[in-house]
Design a protein around this motif. Structure first.
Motif, PDB file in Angstrom:
ATOM      1  N   ARG A  97       0.832  -1.189   0.000  1.00 34.74           N
ATOM      2  CA  ARG A  97       0.000   0.000   0.000  1.00 34.74           C
ATOM      3  C   ARG A  97       0.874   1.250   0.000  1.00 34.74           C
ATOM      4  O   ARG A  97       1.944   1.291   0.591  1.00 34.74           O
ATOM      5  CB  ARG A  97      -0.925   0.001   1.225  1.00 34.74           C
ATOM      6  CG  ARG A  97      -0.183   0.059   2.564  1.00 34.74           C
ATOM      7  CD  ARG A  97      -1.187   0.044   3.699  1.00 34.74           C
ATOM      8  NE  ARG A  97      -0.542   0.020   5.001  1.00 34.74           N
ATOM      9  CZ  ARG A  97      -0.188   1.086   5.694  1.00 34.74           C
ATOM     10  NH1 ARG A  97      -0.382   2.282   5.178  1.00 34.74           N
ATOM     11  NH2 ARG A  97       0.369   0.982   6.880  1.00 34.74           N
TER      12      ARG A  97
ATOM     13  N   SER B  73      -2.556   6.131   0.070  1.00 34.31           N
ATOM     14  CA  SER B  73      -3.782   5.340   0.123  1.00 34.31           C
ATOM     15  C   SER B  73      -3.920   4.582   1.429  1.00 34.31           C
ATOM     16  O   SER B  73      -4.782   3.741   1.574  1.00 34.31           O
ATOM     17  CB  SER B  73      -3.803   4.340  -1.039  1.00 34.31           C
ATOM     18  OG  SER B  73      -2.722   3.428  -0.917  1.00 34.31           O
TER      19      SER B  73
ATOM     20  N   ASP C   2      -3.082  -5.692   1.393  1.00 32.25           N
ATOM     21  CA  ASP C   2      -2.936  -4.564   0.472  1.00 32.25           C
ATOM     22  C   ASP C   2      -4.064  -4.547  -0.551  1.00 32.25           C
ATOM     23  O   ASP C   2      -4.582  -3.487  -0.904  1.00 32.25           O
ATOM     24  CB  ASP C   2      -1.580  -4.643  -0.233  1.00 32.25           C
ATOM     25  CG  ASP C   2      -0.418  -4.475   0.736  1.00 32.25           C
ATOM     26  OD1 ASP C   2      -0.610  -3.832   1.779  1.00 32.25           O
ATOM     27  OD2 ASP C   2       0.672  -4.995   0.448  1.00 32.25           O
ATOM     28  N   TRP C   3      -4.445  -5.732  -1.016  1.00 29.79           N
ATOM     29  CA  TRP C   3      -5.559  -5.828  -1.963  1.00 29.79           C
ATOM     30  C   TRP C   3      -6.853  -5.343  -1.307  1.00 29.79           C
ATOM     31  O   TRP C   3      -7.632  -4.603  -1.916  1.00 29.79           O
ATOM     32  CB  TRP C   3      -5.714  -7.281  -2.424  1.00 29.79           C
ATOM     33  CG  TRP C   3      -6.807  -7.496  -3.441  1.00 29.79           C
ATOM     34  CD1 TRP C   3      -6.706  -7.434  -4.792  1.00 29.79           C
ATOM     35  CD2 TRP C   3      -8.179  -7.788  -3.152  1.00 29.79           C
ATOM     36  NE1 TRP C   3      -7.930  -7.680  -5.380  1.00 29.79           N
ATOM     37  CE2 TRP C   3      -8.856  -7.898  -4.392  1.00 29.79           C
ATOM     38  CE3 TRP C   3      -8.907  -7.982  -1.983  1.00 29.79           C
ATOM     39  CZ2 TRP C   3     -10.203  -8.194  -4.489  1.00 29.79           C
ATOM     40  CZ3 TRP C   3     -10.271  -8.265  -2.065  1.00 29.79           C
ATOM     41  CH2 TRP C   3     -10.899  -8.369  -3.312  1.00 29.79           C
TER      42      TRP C   3
ATOM     43  N   GLU D  65      -6.811  -1.594  -1.110  1.00 24.32           N
ATOM     44  CA  GLU D  65      -7.036  -1.005  -2.432  1.00 24.32           C
ATOM     45  C   GLU D  65      -8.492  -1.082  -2.847  1.00 24.32           C
ATOM     46  O   GLU D  65      -9.014  -0.178  -3.516  1.00 24.32           O
ATOM     47  CB  GLU D  65      -6.153  -1.730  -3.447  1.00 24.32           C
ATOM     48  CG  GLU D  65      -6.279  -1.195  -4.864  1.00 24.32           C
ATOM     49  CD  GLU D  65      -5.428  -1.970  -5.855  1.00 24.32           C
ATOM     50  OE1 GLU D  65      -5.568  -1.722  -7.073  1.00 24.32           O
ATOM     51  OE2 GLU D  65      -4.623  -2.825  -5.419  1.00 24.32           O
ATOM     52  N   HIS D  66      -9.173  -2.158  -2.449  1.00 24.27           N
ATOM     53  CA  HIS D  66     -10.556  -2.369  -2.882  1.00 24.27           C
ATOM     54  C   HIS D  66     -11.561  -2.182  -1.753  1.00 24.27           C
ATOM     55  O   HIS D  66     -12.667  -2.728  -1.797  1.00 24.27           O
ATOM     56  CB  HIS D  66     -10.701  -3.774  -3.477  1.00 24.27           C
ATOM     57  CG  HIS D  66      -9.913  -3.970  -4.732  1.00 24.27           C
ATOM     58  ND1 HIS D  66     -10.291  -3.436  -5.942  1.00 24.27           N
ATOM     59  CD2 HIS D  66      -8.738  -4.621  -4.950  1.00 24.27           C
ATOM     60  CE1 HIS D  66      -9.393  -3.755  -6.860  1.00 24.27           C
ATOM     61  NE2 HIS D  66      -8.444  -4.467  -6.296  1.00 24.27           N
TER      62      HIS D  66
END
Length: 545
Positions: free
Chosen positions: A401, A405, A437-438, A441-442
């Protein structure tokens, strides 16, 4: 700031300045097939496994029964360094034709015992590393190999803690790494397989002398130039982060002297076991590393360490750990064990063979109990820690990340898993950070994502005979952390539909209608549970498959 590099020999530690003699020893050890496989072939797998648990008798009996007619068995080396038997000079001369027994004495590895025998001064054992294959590691003799209490500046060898740290360390290809509290250098061996330059530190000069000896003994296997060791490895003496003030690293690992030891008025460093006792009260060594290690990491850098932490009466096991963390640092703590104050005291008093002095043992045990009682300590936890700073990673590190963000609250993951894990566990730590991290992000578009059930996941249902529906639905991981998750009916339905075709939002809407739960609160709670299944690795993004 320039820091002095450690390059010297130290009394009562192996000699590393005679490179020709070290090269001769390397050649002799290779000729003897003194490797884990070679020793296991000589004494049998069961006896080799017993040796790794500090049980000597099966290996000793196997050596006595071994047929050594071929002349290339590691019998003499096993008897000398692993079993600490007195070896006749003739047998040692035949085995170490290049080094000779006198040469072993000059290197500080053996000494005369009587008119015609030699005995070990240190432990020198074979080891297999992912960095250099078959290696040899010198350390001090353990309590199972020598009489009396351990010396205070004892240099610890290969043990369960060092293996554990090696198995859990994530291994990106990076430029610079720090091995804090290197001991005899085991973590540095592994780091050299994926790091351009390693800085290894220790407060003990003897430990650094052992590390330097081990690096030069294994220079060929590790890809080191014995005439330019500093090109790949720098050794520095000092406490905690003092030897690296003003520097930063992409990766830091530490098996620190984390053992909680009662402090005594007027004690000095000479009265402490340097391999395990950092000289601070309680768990202050570990709390200091939690607070300060991130300061020597590059943006996106990672630190991994082992530690003990005190758990006070009435508190959650991780409450105090949370108070140690810098605000922006990601943290994942895996607690593997809890001991009562009494169990903890006995463990570490036995470890240093302090039980061999009955009067001192009673006093030391009482000091432990009084020390824990003074801080209202109910138990002591042991486990593994991963810390990560926010920011852009160096080339070769996993994508993480970005600072811009980052969520307001960084990763705070505290798990207690006491069952056996798949080893090495490091790839699963890396995958878990990637899933986090995914998820960051989402965070705003999870309903639009398509998910799959991970390949190692199975479902288990239990119900009473004649019951219409199962009373218990479990998801189990067959790999990695091998977690088990208790599912609600709606979450089980969601997982069953995760074949990648429908988005998470579409599945949630369908379940909402099917179960008559047509409200936003139900859907939000279900998506929150889905996110946790992603973080745990039960579900994975379809795009990543």
């Amino acid at each position: 700031m320039r820091h002095a590099e450690f390059t010297s020999d130290v009394p009562d530690a192996p000699l590393s300045s005679d490179k020709a003699l070290l090269a001769a020893l390397t050649a002799d050890l290779q000729s003897l097939n003194y490797t884990p496989d070679g020793v296991a072939g000589l004494i049998g797998v069961e006896a080799w496994e017993s040796l790794e648990k500090d049980q000597l008798i099966p290996a000793l009996l196997a050596c006595r029964q071994a047929d050594t007619a071929a002349g290339d068995e590691p019998t003499a080396a096993v008897l000398l360094w692993l079993l600490c038997e007195t070896v006749p000079e003739a047998q040692l001369s035949e085995a170490f034709t290049r080094t000779t027994p006198v040469g072993l004495g000059q290197l500080g590895l053996a000494e005369r015992d009587g008119a015609d025998g030699w005995r070990a001064v240190v432990d020198l054992r074979p080891y297999t590393s992912d960095a250099g294959g078959d290696l040899w590691v010198a350390s001090d003799l353990g309590q199972h190999q020598r009489p009396g209490v351990l010396r205070r500046d004892h240099v610890l060898g290969i043990g369960q803690a060092s293996r554990t740290l090696a198995q859990l360390t994530v291994r990106p290809v990076v430029d610079r790494a720090l091995d804090l509290g290197t001991g005899c250098g085991i973590q540095t061996f592994h780091l050299l397989g994926h790091v351009r330059h390693v800085t290894a530190t220790d407060i003990s000069a003897r430990a650094l002398a052992f590390t330097r000896f081990n690096l030069l003994l294994n220079s060929e296997a590790l890809g080191l130039d014995p005439d330019d060791l500093g090109n790949r490895v720098t050794l520095r003496q000092g406490s905690l982060l003092d030897p690296v003030t003003g520097e930063t690293f992409d990766l830091a690992v530490s098996n620190p002297p984390f053992v909680i030891t009662p402090r005594r008025p007027g004690e000095t460093a000479d009265s402490q076991f340097t391999y395990r006792d950092g000289g601070l009260p309680g768990d202050d060594i570990v709390s200091t590393l939690f607070r300060e290690l991130p300061s020597v990491l590059t943006p996106g850098g990672t630190a991994q360490l082992l530690g003990n932490w005190e758990i006070t009466s009435g508190a959650r096991w991780h409450d105090r750990i949370e108070s140690w963390l810098p605000a922006s640092v990601d943290c994942w703590v895996l607690q593997r064990e809890q001991l009562t104050p009494s169990g903890y005291a006995l463990t570490w008093l036995r470890d240093a063979a302090e039980t061999r002095d009955p009067d001192a043992f009673v006093d030391r045990y009482a000091a432990y109990i009084d020390d824990f009682r003074s801080r209202n300590v109910e138990s002591v936890g042991f486990g593994a820690v991963l810390l990560r700073t926010p920011g852009v990673p160096r080339t070769g590190q996993p994508a993480i990340r970005q600072a811009a963000s980052a969520p307001e609250v960084p990763l705070r993951r505290f798990e207690e898993i006491t069952h056996a894990l798949e080893q090495p566990i490091a790839p699963h730590f890396a995958a878990g950070m990637g899933r986090y991290d995914w998820a960051v992000e989402h965070a705003g578009d999870l309903p639009e994502q398509h998910l799959l059930v991970a390949d190692d996941v199975t479902e288990e249902r239990h119900q009473r005979p004649g019951a219409e529906h199962p009373g218990v639905i479990l998801l189990r991981q067959g790999a990695g952390f091998r977690r088990t998750n208790l599912l609600s009916t709606e979450l089980a339905g969601f997982v069953s539909a995760c074949d990648g075709d429908l988005s998470a939002g579409q599945i949630v809407m369908a379940l909402s209608a099917l179960l008559g739960q047509d409200d936003d609160a139900f859907r939000a709670a279900l998506l929150s549970d889905v996110r946790e299944l992603v973080l745990d690795g039960f579900l994975i993004p379809a795009a990543a498959n």
